[in-house]
Design a protein around this motif. Structure first.
Motif, PDB file in Angstrom:
ATOM      1  N   ASN A   1      64.926  23.762 -55.663  1.00 38.75           N
ATOM      2  CA  ASN A   1      64.626  22.691 -54.711  1.00 38.75           C
ATOM      3  C   ASN A   1      65.535  22.870 -53.502  1.00 38.75           C
ATOM      4  O   ASN A   1      66.766  22.862 -53.630  1.00 38.75           O
ATOM      5  CB  ASN A   1      64.847  21.323 -55.357  1.00 38.75           C
ATOM      6  CG  ASN A   1      64.333  20.188 -54.478  1.00 38.75           C
ATOM      7  OD1 ASN A   1      64.191  20.344 -53.263  1.00 38.75           O
ATOM      8  ND2 ASN A   1      64.065  19.047 -55.085  1.00 38.75           N
TER       9      ASN A   1
ATOM     10  N   GLU B   1      66.352  20.972 -51.095  1.00 42.08           N
ATOM     11  CA  GLU B   1      67.234  19.862 -50.742  1.00 42.08           C
ATOM     12  C   GLU B   1      68.563  19.936 -51.482  1.00 42.08           C
ATOM     13  O   GLU B   1      69.572  19.409 -51.014  1.00 42.08           O
ATOM     14  CB  GLU B   1      66.535  18.530 -51.045  1.00 42.08           C
ATOM     15  CG  GLU B   1      65.329  18.256 -50.162  1.00 42.08           C
ATOM     16  CD  GLU B   1      64.765  16.869 -50.392  1.00 42.08           C
ATOM     17  OE1 GLU B   1      65.486  15.889 -50.111  1.00 42.08           O
ATOM     18  OE2 GLU B   1      63.621  16.766 -50.864  1.00 42.08           O
ATOM     19  N   HIS B   2      68.600  20.589 -52.653  1.00 46.83           N
ATOM     20  CA  HIS B   2      69.830  20.697 -53.424  1.00 46.83           C
ATOM     21  C   HIS B   2      70.786  21.728 -52.834  1.00 46.83           C
ATOM     22  O   HIS B   2      71.897  21.886 -53.341  1.00 46.83           O
ATOM     23  CB  HIS B   2      69.505  21.064 -54.874  1.00 46.83           C
ATOM     24  CG  HIS B   2      68.707  20.016 -55.575  1.00 46.83           C
ATOM     25  ND1 HIS B   2      68.038  20.256 -56.769  1.00 46.83           N
ATOM     26  CD2 HIS B   2      68.468  18.709 -55.263  1.00 46.83           C
ATOM     27  CE1 HIS B   2      67.415  19.148 -57.148  1.00 46.83           C
ATOM     28  NE2 HIS B   2      67.656  18.203 -56.251  1.00 46.83           N
TER      29      HIS B   2
ATOM     30  N   LEU C   1      71.953  21.545 -49.740  1.00 48.12           N
ATOM     31  CA  LEU C   1      72.656  20.976 -48.601  1.00 48.12           C
ATOM     32  C   LEU C   1      74.169  20.984 -48.802  1.00 48.12           C
ATOM     33  O   LEU C   1      74.928  21.302 -47.877  1.00 48.12           O
ATOM     34  CB  LEU C   1      72.170  19.545 -48.341  1.00 48.12           C
ATOM     35  CG  LEU C   1      72.799  18.843 -47.135  1.00 48.12           C
ATOM     36  CD1 LEU C   1      72.467  19.597 -45.857  1.00 48.12           C
ATOM     37  CD2 LEU C   1      72.336  17.405 -47.028  1.00 48.12           C
TER      38      LEU C   1
ATOM     39  N   LYS D   1      69.821  19.263 -43.012  1.00 52.19           N
ATOM     40  CA  LYS D   1      69.235  18.341 -43.990  1.00 52.19           C
ATOM     41  C   LYS D   1      67.753  18.138 -43.721  1.00 52.19           C
ATOM     42  O   LYS D   1      66.930  18.152 -44.649  1.00 52.19           O
ATOM     43  CB  LYS D   1      69.984  17.007 -43.949  1.00 52.19           C
ATOM     44  CG  LYS D   1      69.449  15.973 -44.926  1.00 52.19           C
ATOM     45  CD  LYS D   1      70.234  14.681 -44.840  1.00 52.19           C
ATOM     46  CE  LYS D   1      69.679  13.639 -45.808  1.00 52.19           C
ATOM     47  NZ  LYS D   1      70.437  12.363 -45.706  1.00 52.19           N
ATOM     48  N   GLU D   2      67.396  17.961 -42.463  1.00 49.99           N
ATOM     49  CA  GLU D   2      65.989  17.760 -42.132  1.00 49.99           C
ATOM     50  C   GLU D   2      65.179  19.028 -42.392  1.00 49.99           C
ATOM     51  O   GLU D   2      64.057  18.957 -42.916  1.00 49.99           O
ATOM     52  CB  GLU D   2      65.853  17.342 -40.664  1.00 49.99           C
ATOM     53  CG  GLU D   2      66.518  16.018 -40.321  1.00 49.99           C
ATOM     54  CD  GLU D   2      65.890  14.848 -41.059  1.00 49.99           C
ATOM     55  OE1 GLU D   2      64.710  14.957 -41.446  1.00 49.99           O
ATOM     56  OE2 GLU D   2      66.566  13.827 -41.238  1.00 49.99           O
ATOM     57  N   ARG D   3      65.721  20.186 -42.050  1.00 50.54           N
ATOM     58  CA  ARG D   3      64.981  21.429 -42.257  1.00 50.54           C
ATOM     59  C   ARG D   3      64.836  21.753 -43.740  1.00 50.54           C
ATOM     60  O   ARG D   3      63.772  22.203 -44.186  1.00 50.54           O
ATOM     61  CB  ARG D   3      65.694  22.572 -41.527  1.00 50.54           C
ATOM     62  CG  ARG D   3      65.646  22.458 -40.013  1.00 50.54           C
ATOM     63  CD  ARG D   3      64.215  22.606 -39.493  1.00 50.54           C
ATOM     64  NE  ARG D   3      63.677  23.899 -39.849  1.00 50.54           N
ATOM     65  CZ  ARG D   3      63.851  25.012 -39.126  1.00 50.54           C
ATOM     66  NH1 ARG D   3      64.548  24.953 -37.998  1.00 50.54           N
ATOM     67  NH2 ARG D   3      63.321  26.154 -39.504  1.00 50.54           N
ATOM     68  N   LEU D   4      65.884  21.542 -44.524  1.00 45.02           N
ATOM     69  CA  LEU D   4      65.798  21.822 -45.952  1.00 45.02           C
ATOM     70  C   LEU D   4      64.851  20.862 -46.661  1.00 45.02           C
ATOM     71  O   LEU D   4      64.226  21.228 -47.661  1.00 45.02           O
ATOM     72  CB  LEU D   4      67.190  21.745 -46.581  1.00 45.02           C
ATOM     73  CG  LEU D   4      68.158  22.872 -46.207  1.00 45.02           C
ATOM     74  CD1 LEU D   4      69.545  22.592 -46.769  1.00 45.02           C
ATOM     75  CD2 LEU D   4      67.651  24.215 -46.703  1.00 45.02           C
ATOM     76  N   ALA D   5      64.743  19.638 -46.167  1.00 41.54           N
ATOM     77  CA  ALA D   5      63.831  18.680 -46.787  1.00 41.54           C
ATOM     78  C   ALA D   5      62.378  19.116 -46.652  1.00 41.54           C
ATOM     79  O   ALA D   5      61.540  18.759 -47.492  1.00 41.54           O
ATOM     80  CB  ALA D   5      64.022  17.296 -46.173  1.00 41.54           C
ATOM     81  N   LYS D   6      62.064  19.900 -45.605  1.00 45.39           N
ATOM     82  CA  LYS D   6      60.690  20.360 -45.402  1.00 45.39           C
ATOM     83  C   LYS D   6      60.459  21.766 -45.933  1.00 45.39           C
ATOM     84  O   LYS D   6      59.326  22.238 -45.940  1.00 45.39           O
ATOM     85  CB  LYS D   6      60.342  20.323 -43.913  1.00 45.39           C
ATOM     86  CG  LYS D   6      60.421  18.946 -43.276  1.00 45.39           C
ATOM     87  CD  LYS D   6      59.808  18.953 -41.902  1.00 45.39           C
ATOM     88  CE  LYS D   6      60.475  19.972 -40.988  1.00 45.39           C
ATOM     89  NZ  LYS D   6      59.875  20.005 -39.649  1.00 45.39           N
ATOM     90  N   GLN D   7      61.535  22.448 -46.336  1.00 46.59           N
ATOM     91  CA  GLN D   7      61.413  23.844 -46.763  1.00 46.59           C
ATOM     92  C   GLN D   7      60.840  23.928 -48.173  1.00 46.59           C
ATOM     93  O   GLN D   7      61.319  23.262 -49.097  1.00 46.59           O
ATOM     94  CB  GLN D   7      62.781  24.525 -46.710  1.00 46.59           C
ATOM     95  CG  GLN D   7      62.756  26.001 -47.010  1.00 46.59           C
ATOM     96  CD  GLN D   7      62.139  26.817 -45.905  1.00 46.59           C
ATOM     97  OE1 GLN D   7      62.210  26.444 -44.735  1.00 46.59           O
ATOM     98  NE2 GLN D   7      61.523  27.925 -46.262  1.00 46.59           N
TER      99      GLN D   7
ATOM    100  N   ARG E   1      62.953  17.013 -37.745  1.00 49.87           N
ATOM    101  CA  ARG E   1      62.209  16.177 -38.691  1.00 49.87           C
ATOM    102  C   ARG E   1      60.705  16.292 -38.500  1.00 49.87           C
ATOM    103  O   ARG E   1      59.947  16.339 -39.472  1.00 49.87           O
ATOM    104  CB  ARG E   1      62.647  14.718 -38.535  1.00 49.87           C
ATOM    105  CG  ARG E   1      61.967  13.748 -39.475  1.00 49.87           C
ATOM    106  CD  ARG E   1      62.596  12.380 -39.370  1.00 49.87           C
ATOM    107  NE  ARG E   1      64.005  12.408 -39.733  1.00 49.87           N
ATOM    108  CZ  ARG E   1      64.813  11.358 -39.666  1.00 49.87           C
ATOM    109  NH1 ARG E   1      64.334  10.186 -39.258  1.00 49.87           N
ATOM    110  NH2 ARG E   1      66.083  11.452 -39.996  1.00 49.87           N
TER     111      ARG E   1
END
Length: 493
Positions: A244, A246-247, A249, A310-316, A363
């Motif tokens: 994942n 997001e993990h 970050l 954080k925003e880029r990893l949330a969409k990756q 975002r």
């Protein structure tokens, strides 16, 4: 005022061997087959420092054993040193996993010693480490206080009182003679200072006196400062397969802190960074996944970079598990000092607005947050293009060398994407009501190299007093009886 911060890792942290270790897991670090560090769960099971490997496995068969690695310790200490260069470039490495930082010139910039120590502790937590932090007017004094976690001493008088209460064994040159000091009733550094110096030097050597003189400010101190590399590339190996994005970050934050220290050490600001997500090796090897972040304005602050990541990893979406991270500074430039005004604007600074736009772009996507870029063209629909906010438009604006009087002409706030053909009633253009011309014509003739446009623009007024920007298309080469066509091209606010 000369003031030093001393940081000492009280024990070899388990994060050096496994950043994802849990306090509930039975993790143990061995050195020469004996326990050096144990997690809380291992200590609760009876594991003690100095115990052999067989004894650990007997008490806790499921314990995870790690061998001490001098290379990883050095990498971890260098990682902390690089991150702390954001406060001062004067960072030196001391004995027994300690760092010394000369922050006398940085106190006012960071709001005093208390605020600076809080920031240092916050950076250490973000890096995954804990340390004893102290400060003193001398480097050796700060090191001794940090070794015993004896607090801060801002004046020489308070430093002497604190040092006098420290144990003799805290000084490395005195440890081989611990039995002798105990036999003569010398238990503290204060007791040691009262001994005759010639006899102490003959018994223990000159190194002990040099340490005492440096700690108490009686002799100058010389250090070899840690130098930041000329280019930045940091890498972090993960001890688990992350599926994942997001993990990632927290691990990326560790790399960004190192980047911040490197930028401050070289007085640079970064414009573009690349985070590399490394995947499996061997038969299933595949190239790293790059995540590029381009900044509209150069920065050297870690908070803004972490928010963008954080925003880029949330969409990756990860196509394969990640086992390591790499961070590169692709484009840097000299750091520009902040422009502090006497009366700050209530709506925030230009830097605040730029950061907000960059956060929106991260975002919503770069193609969804655009800015106007003027072009050197007289045709209204081609005089501007929309480009992402990260793209530099200074060159385009400079190349748009239109006549100065053109900028003084009235232009509508809303320009239609495609002109609308107007009806004609009683030889007048009609848009909800008959339109009355309220200005002299402005003739625009351009586009001979692609498609010639010849128009006469007017400001028209309707019966509701709304203003419109309309044009009459000139008919070139037609007969006199040809009827001109009218179009609506924009609306005024």
């Amino acid at each position: 005022m000369r003031l030093w911060i001393g940081l000492c890792l009280p024990q070899l942290p388990l994060e050096v061997f496994n950043p994802n270790w849990s306090a509930d897991a039975g993790s143990v670090v061995l050195e020469q087959e004996r326990v050096l560090v144990a997690s809380s769960a291992a200590r609760a099971a009876g594991v003690q420092t100095g115990m052999r490997r067989g004894g650990v496995l007997m008490l806790m068969p499921e314990a995870r054993l790690h061998e001490r690695s001098a290379a990883r310790e050095a990498e971890a200490l260098n990682e902390v040193a690089m991150a702390l260069m954001q406060y001062t470039p004067l960072v030196a490495q001391a004995e027994e996993a300690a760092l010394l930082i000369d922050i006398g010139a940085s106190l006012r910039l960071f709001g005093g010693i208390h605020a600076l120590c809080r920031r240092v502790r916050a950076n250490l937590r973000a890096l995954g480490f804990t340390a004893f932090v102290s400060c003193a007017p001398t480097a050796r004094g700060a090191w001794l206080l940090a070794r015993r976690n004896a607090g801060r001493a801002l004046k020489m008088a308070s430093l002497e009182r604190r040092l006098d209460r420290l144990d003799v064994a805290l000084a490395p040159p005195a440890r081989p003679f611990a039995g002798w000091f105990e036999g003569i009733g010398c238990f503290t550094l204060g007791d040691m200072r009262r001994l005759p110096r010639p006899g102490l030097q003959r018994r223990c050597g000159r190194a002990l006196l040099d340490l005492l003189d440096a700690a108490y400010g009686l002799s100058p101190e010389m250090f070899e400062w840690i130098e930041a590399p000329t280019t930045f590339h940091a890498r972090l190996e993960l001890f688990d397969r992350i599926e994942n994005a997001e993990h990632l970050l927290a691990a990326a934050h560790r790399l960004v802190l190192q980047l911040t220290g490197w930028l401050c050490a070289h007085q640079l600001a970064v414009e573009r960074i690349t985070l590399l997500l490394e995947h499996e090796r061997g038969k299933l090897a595949r190239p790293p996944t790059p995540i590029e972040i381009a900044l509209a304005e150069p920065t050297w602050r870690d908070e803004h970079l972490v928010r963008l990541l954080k925003e880029r990893l949330a969409k990756q979406v990860l196509d394969a598990p990640v086992i390591g991270l790499g961070l590169q500074a692709e484009q840097v430039q000299p750091m520009a000092p902040p422009n502090e005004t006497l009366f700050p604007e209530p709506g925030g600074t230009e830097e605040d607005r730029t950061r907000m736009l960059e956060l929106l772009a991260a975002r919503l996507g770069e193609d969804n947050v655009l800015q106007a870029a003027p072009q050197a063209d007289y045709r209204p629909e081609l005089a501007n293009v929309w480009v992402p906010v990260q793209q530099k438009i200074r060159d385009a604006a400079r190349d748009a060398q239109l006549p100065p009087d053109l900028h003084s002409l009235p232009r509508p706030a809303w320009l239609l994407a495609k002109p609308i053909a107007l009806l004609m009633r009683n030889h007048r253009p009609f848009y909800g009501s008959p339109l009355k011309m309220a200005s002299n014509p402005e003739r625009i003739e351009a586009g001979w190299w692609s498609e010639t446009q010849t128009r006469d623009y007017f400001i028209a007024e309707g019966e509701d007093h709304a203003l419109y920007w309309v044009y009459r298309e000139r008919i070139v080469g037609s007969g006199e009886g040809a009827e001109p066509r009218w179009f609506l091209h924009g609306l005024f606010g």
